[in-house]
Design a protein around this motif. Structure first.
Motif, short mmCIF file in Angstrom:
data_model
loop_
_atom_site.label_atom_id
_atom_site.label_comp_id
_atom_site.label_asym_id
_atom_site.label_seq_id
_atom_site.Cartn_x
_atom_site.Cartn_y
_atom_site.Cartn_z
N ALA A 1 2.52 -6.87 -6.13
CA ALA A 1 1.62 -6.13 -5.24
C ALA A 1 0.23 -6.77 -5.28
CB ALA A 1 1.53 -4.66 -5.68
N ARG B 1 0.63 -4.08 -10.94
CA ARG B 1 0.70 -4.64 -9.59
C ARG B 1 1.08 -6.11 -9.64
NH1 ARG B 1 -1.56 -1.75 -5.17
NH2 ARG B 1 -1.69 -3.79 -4.13
N ARG C 1 -2.72 2.12 -7.16
CA ARG C 1 -1.31 1.72 -7.24
C ARG C 1 -0.66 1.66 -5.87
NH1 ARG C 1 -1.43 5.26 -11.90
NH2 ARG C 1 -0.99 4.07 -13.81
#
Length: 205
Positions: free
Chosen positions: A77, A72, A40
């Protein structure tokens, strides 16, 4: 400036040693991990994978990695899938008539290649559209290393897709938002693979 952190996730499937070295050479601060919190927190998450879609997806789900990939992707991300690690990012895979649900951050289905020679093994060129970040500085004559019998063939909505042909066209690489993936092995693709991984890692900063 510190190198971007890269979590190479070990869920029991993948060419981890060569991927680790290639990501380090490309400029990443790489950690081989099976820890979800590390996955993460990292600037970039790499999902490797070799073998069968169903087996890889079972390992991803057993480790809880599917939820982290979805988190994510939703948060913007970066995630990079490699080979079957690319395939499991799609909604489903079909092998020997058996359908397996994938992570689903990319719409589409992974099917068997339609070609006289299976698997597709060895070097092949890739046709990438203008503006695809992974292929910045990589010419159309460059070759990448493939080993696979299955592939996604339909571009997810809103994605940039690079294609390769073996029997017919298939998705060789895809980019959409924070999600990037390659059907080929960049870690085995010499200088072209190094440039591609460097492009991805430089995008993490």
């Amino acid at each position: 400036m510190a190198s971007p952190t890269v979590a190479l996730f070990d869920y029991g499937s993948g060419n981890l040693r060569s991927a680790f070295r290639a990501l380090e050479r490309a400029g990443g601060d790489v950690e081989l991990t099976g820890d979800l919190d590390t996955a993460r927190r990292a600037d970039g998450l790499v999902v490797p994978g070799v073998g069968a879609f169903a087996a890889c997806m079972a390992g991803v789900a057993e480790h809880g990695l599917d939820a982290v990939i979805r988190e994510r992707a939703a948060a913007g991300a970066p995630v990079l899938g490699i080979c079957v690690g690319e395939q499991v990012l799609f909604a489903e895979g079909v092998e020997h008539g058996v359908e397996t649900e994938g992570v689903g951050v990319l719409e589409g289905r992974v099917d068997r290649l339609e070609a006289d020679r299976i698997p597709h093994m060895g070097w092949n060129t890739v046709e990438a559209p203008e503006g695809m970040r992974l292929f910045a500085g990589i010419g159309p004559a460059e070759r990448f290393y493939f080993v696979h019998s299955y592939a996604a063939k339909t571009a997810p909505p809103g994605a940039l897709v690079a294609t390769c042909t073996h029997g017919g066209p298939f998705i060789a690489a895809v980019e959409r938002g924070a999600v990037s993936a390659t059907q080929f092995h960049p870690e085995k693709s010499g200088d072209a693979g190094r440039v591609l991984l460097t492009n991805w890692i430089e995008d993490l900063t």
